[in-house]
Design a protein around this motif. Structure first.
Motif, PDB file in Angstrom:
ATOM      1  N   UNK A 209     -13.962  42.750 -11.963  1.00 17.14           N
ATOM      2  CA  UNK A 209     -14.798  41.712 -12.567  1.00 17.14           C
ATOM      3  C   UNK A 209     -15.056  41.901 -14.058  1.00 17.14           C
ATOM      4  N   UNK A 210     -15.088  43.128 -14.535  1.00 17.02           N
ATOM      5  CA  UNK A 210     -15.439  43.362 -15.940  1.00 17.02           C
ATOM      6  C   UNK A 210     -14.560  42.580 -16.914  1.00 17.02           C
ATOM      7  N   UNK A 211     -13.219  42.632 -16.822  1.00 17.65           N
ATOM      8  CA  UNK A 211     -12.416  41.839 -17.771  1.00 17.65           C
ATOM      9  C   UNK A 211     -12.577  40.333 -17.577  1.00 17.65           C
ATOM     10  N   UNK A 212     -12.755  39.910 -16.336  1.00 17.36           N
ATOM     11  CA  UNK A 212     -12.936  38.484 -16.072  1.00 17.36           C
ATOM     12  C   UNK A 212     -14.221  37.975 -16.725  1.00 17.36           C
ATOM     13  N   UNK A 213     -15.318  38.701 -16.554  1.00 18.71           N
ATOM     14  CA  UNK A 213     -16.593  38.270 -17.134  1.00 18.71           C
ATOM     15  C   UNK A 213     -16.581  38.372 -18.656  1.00 18.71           C
ATOM     16  N   UNK A 214     -15.865  39.341 -19.204  1.00 18.81           N
ATOM     17  CA  UNK A 214     -15.749  39.421 -20.664  1.00 18.81           C
ATOM     18  C   UNK A 214     -15.004  38.209 -21.206  1.00 18.81           C
ATOM     19  N   UNK A 215     -14.032  37.733 -20.457  1.00 19.03           N
ATOM     20  CA  UNK A 215     -13.270  36.550 -20.888  1.00 19.03           C
ATOM     21  C   UNK A 215     -14.095  35.269 -20.731  1.00 19.03           C
ATOM     22  N   UNK A 216     -14.802  35.129 -19.600  1.00 19.62           N
ATOM     23  CA  UNK A 216     -15.564  33.906 -19.334  1.00 19.62           C
ATOM     24  C   UNK A 216     -16.837  33.797 -20.175  1.00 19.62           C
ATOM     25  N   UNK A 217     -17.485  34.929 -20.419  1.00 23.86           N
ATOM     26  CA  UNK A 217     -18.745  34.974 -21.167  1.00 23.86           C
ATOM     27  C   UNK A 217     -19.794  34.000 -20.636  1.00 23.86           C
TER      28      UNK A 217
END
Length: 191
Positions: free
Chosen positions: A86-94
Motif C-alpha cells: 500500500x505504501x507506494x500506492x498511497x504515495x501516488x494517490x495522495x
C-alpha cells in the motif's frame, strides 16, 4: 492527465474508499451509496483488497466507466506484506481522506499505511454490534485501542452499535452520519 495534475497540486480532493472484496453486502452498499453521492469535485477511489470476491462489482464498474470512480483491485494480503503493497500506492494517490469499511485487523494495516503517507483524515464504518462478552469482545477492544492510536475515527451505523463498543472514546468516535453528509464532512473536518 489534467486530473492527475490537479490531484498533485491538491486542487481535486481524493477520498480513498477501502473494501475487502465486493460481495453483495451492507458495507458494499454503503460504499456504493457514498460514491454515488460524492460531490463532483471529489475524486473517488475504491481500493478492493480481495480481487477474488467480485459478485457486486458491476455497479462499481459502471461508476468507473462514467468517470466517477477509479477502481483499484489488489490480491488479498495482510500484515506487513499489505503495508508494503500500500505504501507506494498511497504515495501516488495522495488521498486527503480514507474511508475504511471493514472494521477488522487488516484495516489497521491500511490505516497505518495511510498515516505513514500523510493521509490526515481516516474513518472506519462500524456496521455490526460488538460481541457482548468473550474473546470477541477482547478483540474489538484491541481494535479500538489501535484505532485510537492511529487516529481512526469510528462512524457507527446506529446508536445500538455505538453503545456496544467497549472502551469507546468520544474523541475517536464520530456522531452518526447520513451517507450524503459523510464524504463532505471528511473533506472539511480538521484532524
Amino acid at each position: 492527465m489534467a486530473d492527475a495534475y490537479a490531484r498533485c497540486l491538491g486542487l481535486r480532493p481524493v477520498v480513498l474508499h477501502v473494501l475487502r472484496g465486493l460481495p453483495a453486502g451492507g458495507l458494499e452498499t454503503l460504499a456504493l451509496e457514498l460514491l454515488r453521492r460524492a460531490p463532483p469535485a471529489v475524486e473517488g477511489v475504491l481500493l478492493n483488497l480481495d480481487a477474488g470476491e467480485r459478485s457486486q462489482a458491476a455497479p462499481f464498474e459502471a461508476l468507473a466507466r462514467q468517470g466517477r470512480l477509479t477502481l483499484i483491485e489488489r490480491p488479498g494480503r495482510d500484515g506487513p506484506r499489505l503495508l508494503l503493497q500500500l505504501l507506494p500506492l498511497l504515495q501516488r494517490l495522495r488521498p486527503q481522506s480514507l474511508l475504511l469499511y471493514p472494521f477488522n485487523r487488516r484495516s489497521l494495516w491500511v490505516a497505518l499505511a495511510a498515516r505513514l503517507t500523510g493521509v490526515r483524515r481516516c474513518c472506519c464504518a462500524v456496521q455490526n454490534l460488538a460481541s457482548p462478552a468473550g474473546p470477541g469482545r477482547a478483540a474489538v477492544a484491541r481494535l479500538l485501542r489501535w484505532c485510537a492510536r492511529l487516529g481512526v475515527v469510528l462512524v457507527p451505523c446506529s446508536r445500538a452499535v455505538a453503545a456496544s463498543l467497549p472502551l469507546r472514546s468520544e474523541e475517536h468516535t464520530s456522531e452518526l452520519q447520513s451517507p450524503c453528509n459523510l464524504v463532505c464532512r471528511l473533506l472539511l473536518e480538521k484532524k
